[in-house]
Design an enzyme around this catalytic site. Structure first.
Site, PDB file in Angstrom:
ATOM      1  N   ASN A   1      28.018 113.002  62.914  1.00  0.00           N
ATOM      2  CA  ASN A   1      27.999 111.555  63.177  1.00  0.00           C
ATOM      3  C   ASN A   1      26.757 110.876  62.608  1.00  0.00           C
ATOM      4  O   ASN A   1      26.850 109.853  61.942  1.00  0.00           O
ATOM      5  CB  ASN A   1      28.022 111.296  64.680  1.00  0.00           C
ATOM      6  CG  ASN A   1      29.428 111.165  65.191  1.00  0.00           C
ATOM      7  OD1 ASN A   1      30.029 110.101  65.125  1.00  0.00           O
ATOM      8  ND2 ASN A   1      29.960 112.271  65.650  1.00  0.00           N
TER       9      ASN A   1
ATOM     10  N   PHE B   1      11.032 103.364  70.572  1.00  0.00           N
ATOM     11  CA  PHE B   1      10.607 104.004  71.798  1.00  0.00           C
ATOM     12  C   PHE B   1      11.686 103.687  72.853  1.00  0.00           C
ATOM     13  O   PHE B   1      12.868 103.728  72.529  1.00  0.00           O
ATOM     14  CB  PHE B   1       9.153 103.621  72.115  1.00  0.00           C
ATOM     15  CG  PHE B   1       8.231 104.389  71.193  1.00  0.00           C
ATOM     16  CD1 PHE B   1       8.202 104.122  69.819  1.00  0.00           C
ATOM     17  CD2 PHE B   1       7.491 105.460  71.650  1.00  0.00           C
ATOM     18  CE1 PHE B   1       7.452 104.895  68.936  1.00  0.00           C
ATOM     19  CE2 PHE B   1       6.729 106.238  70.777  1.00  0.00           C
ATOM     20  CZ  PHE B   1       6.711 105.952  69.424  1.00  0.00           C
TER      21      PHE B   1
ATOM     22  N   ILE C   1      22.221  98.019  71.304  1.00  0.00           N
ATOM     23  CA  ILE C   1      21.213  97.387  70.443  1.00  0.00           C
ATOM     24  C   ILE C   1      21.889  96.597  69.325  1.00  0.00           C
ATOM     25  O   ILE C   1      21.495  95.468  69.005  1.00  0.00           O
ATOM     26  CB  ILE C   1      20.236  98.446  69.894  1.00  0.00           C
ATOM     27  CG1 ILE C   1      19.527  99.146  71.065  1.00  0.00           C
ATOM     28  CG2 ILE C   1      19.216  97.804  68.955  1.00  0.00           C
ATOM     29  CD1 ILE C   1      18.715 100.365  70.690  1.00  0.00           C
TER      30      ILE C   1
ATOM     31  N   TYR D   1      19.271 115.855  68.034  1.00  0.00           N
ATOM     32  CA  TYR D   1      19.307 114.386  67.946  1.00  0.00           C
ATOM     33  C   TYR D   1      18.167 113.888  67.053  1.00  0.00           C
ATOM     34  O   TYR D   1      18.378 113.146  66.084  1.00  0.00           O
ATOM     35  CB  TYR D   1      19.226 113.760  69.342  1.00  0.00           C
ATOM     36  CG  TYR D   1      18.957 112.274  69.309  1.00  0.00           C
ATOM     37  CD1 TYR D   1      19.907 111.403  68.787  1.00  0.00           C
ATOM     38  CD2 TYR D   1      17.749 111.745  69.757  1.00  0.00           C
ATOM     39  CE1 TYR D   1      19.652 110.037  68.723  1.00  0.00           C
ATOM     40  CE2 TYR D   1      17.494 110.392  69.700  1.00  0.00           C
ATOM     41  CZ  TYR D   1      18.443 109.543  69.182  1.00  0.00           C
ATOM     42  OH  TYR D   1      18.201 108.198  69.101  1.00  0.00           O
TER      43      TYR D   1
END
Ligand code: UFG
Length: 322
Positions: free
Chosen positions: A92, A170, A12, A141
């Site tokens: 992270n 999404f 992305i 996550y």
């Protein structure tokens, strides 16, 4: 604007870098290349092979390039792995964002765009999902991202000159039109690329995870948004930010497709048979996740162009086969 893009060598992030350059912004990329690809970043864009935990080096980069705003994509993204290695995800994704925000605070950079996720909603209480739908992530996550959302709210409370926008993604899919960059996760776990690998014969088959969900055809429903539409929202978001902003937007197209519908569409697009195995459910998969994205459309003027699933799959197919 002078914009630092973290994770700019990733899927992305690399699309965002192109879009920002096209819209006249000056871009600097930071990526630790743990999953990103150096070649996904254009040669004329300054690139730093730096990890988020290196606050001092980030501070130096922010100063050197007179950065006004940060788009933060760098993160680990695998739900299953996060369940096995929660600390890795909190280090992270949560501590990494904190390190970046600390460097920004030192330099006085007060504009921030954050990649969040529909996984912060967990098993949603309602669909379509609104920004106000209760967030109760069900895995590390989702929690690692949700914590950052809350930290950002605290930062704005403490510093009314700070402004941020959080985008909750999404299912992102597709690739840039010229086929020069696209989705290249290693290992790949996402449905659309795996289906296309099965169509290409790069893998023997695709396993459908569960056929007994409470959906019309028994398979999970997801909202697939084209990566170029997604990054367009980021450009609109960063340009709209002003002091004290705490904005939250869902990014989906507001229409869900089941796994079987994806398989049918991929068959049509590729003209290939897709050998399919019907397997059991994957742990942690909600039955249906789709967004109401009216808020981004109304407030940012976001107008997704690729709302047809065949078109989204075709752009991914082009990237994988050209
Ligand atoms: N699926 C299969 N077979 C596969 C892979 C996936 O049947 O081999 C199914 C999954 O069970 C799910 C759907 O296809 O129902 C989509 O799965 P993906 O792995 O492509 O994507 P997810 O919905 O699990 O997750 C994605 C992002 C997350 C984000 C989430 C939000 O990877 O980071 O969308 O909707 F949180």
């Amino acid at each position: 604007m002078n914009i630092l893009v973290t994770g700019g060598a990733g899927y992305i992030g690399s699309h965002a870098v192109r879009k920002l350059c096209e819209t006249g912004h000056s871009v600097v990329v930071l990526d630790n290349l743990s999953y990103g690809h150096r070649e996904a970043v254009p040669n004329n864009v300054p690139f730093y092979h730096v990890d988020l935990k290196d606050t001092d080096q980030i501070e130096t980069i922010l100063r050197k390039h007179h950065i006004n705003a940060v788009m933060h994509f760098a993160a680990l993204i695998s739900v299953g792995e996060s369940v096995q290695k929660p600390l890795l995800y909190y280090r992270n994704n949560t501590a990494g964002a904190m390190s970046l925000l600390e460097a920004m605070e030192r330099v006085g950079v007060r504009r921030f765009v954050f990649s969040s996720t529909a996984a912060t909603y967990g098993e949603p209480e309602e669909t379509p999902i609104l920004e106000t739908t209760r967030q109760q992530p069900i895995n590390p996550y989702g929690r690692s991202k949700w914590f950052v959302e809350q930290i950002l709210q605290d930062i704005v409370t403490a510093d009314p000159k700070f402004g941020f926008v959080v985008f909750r993604y999404f299912n992102v899919a597709g690739a840039t039109e010229d086929g020069s960059i696209g989705e290249n996760h290693q290992p790949e776990t996402h449905l659309i690329p795996l289906v296309l690998f099965a169509a290409m014969g790069k893998r023997n088959n695709i396993t459908v995870f569960g056929t007994d969900y409470p959906t019309p055809d028994g398979t999970c429903i997801r909202d697939y948004v084209h990566v170029n539409d997604l990054v367009t929202a980021h450009v609109l978001g960063i340009e709209a930010l002003s002091d004290g902003d705490a904005r939250f937007y869902n990014l989906g197209i507001g229409h869900g497709y089941s796994v079987r519908e994806i398989l049918d569409a991929a068959k049509k697009v590729t003209g290939k048979e897709i050998p399919t195995v019907f397997g059991s459910r994957r742990e942690g998969d909600p039955a249906r996740l789709f967004a109401n994205s009216d808020k981004a459309q109304k407030e940012l003027g976001w107008n997704p162009q690729h709302t047809n699933i065949e078109e989204i799959i075709a752009s991914a197919w082009h990237w994988h086969t050209h």
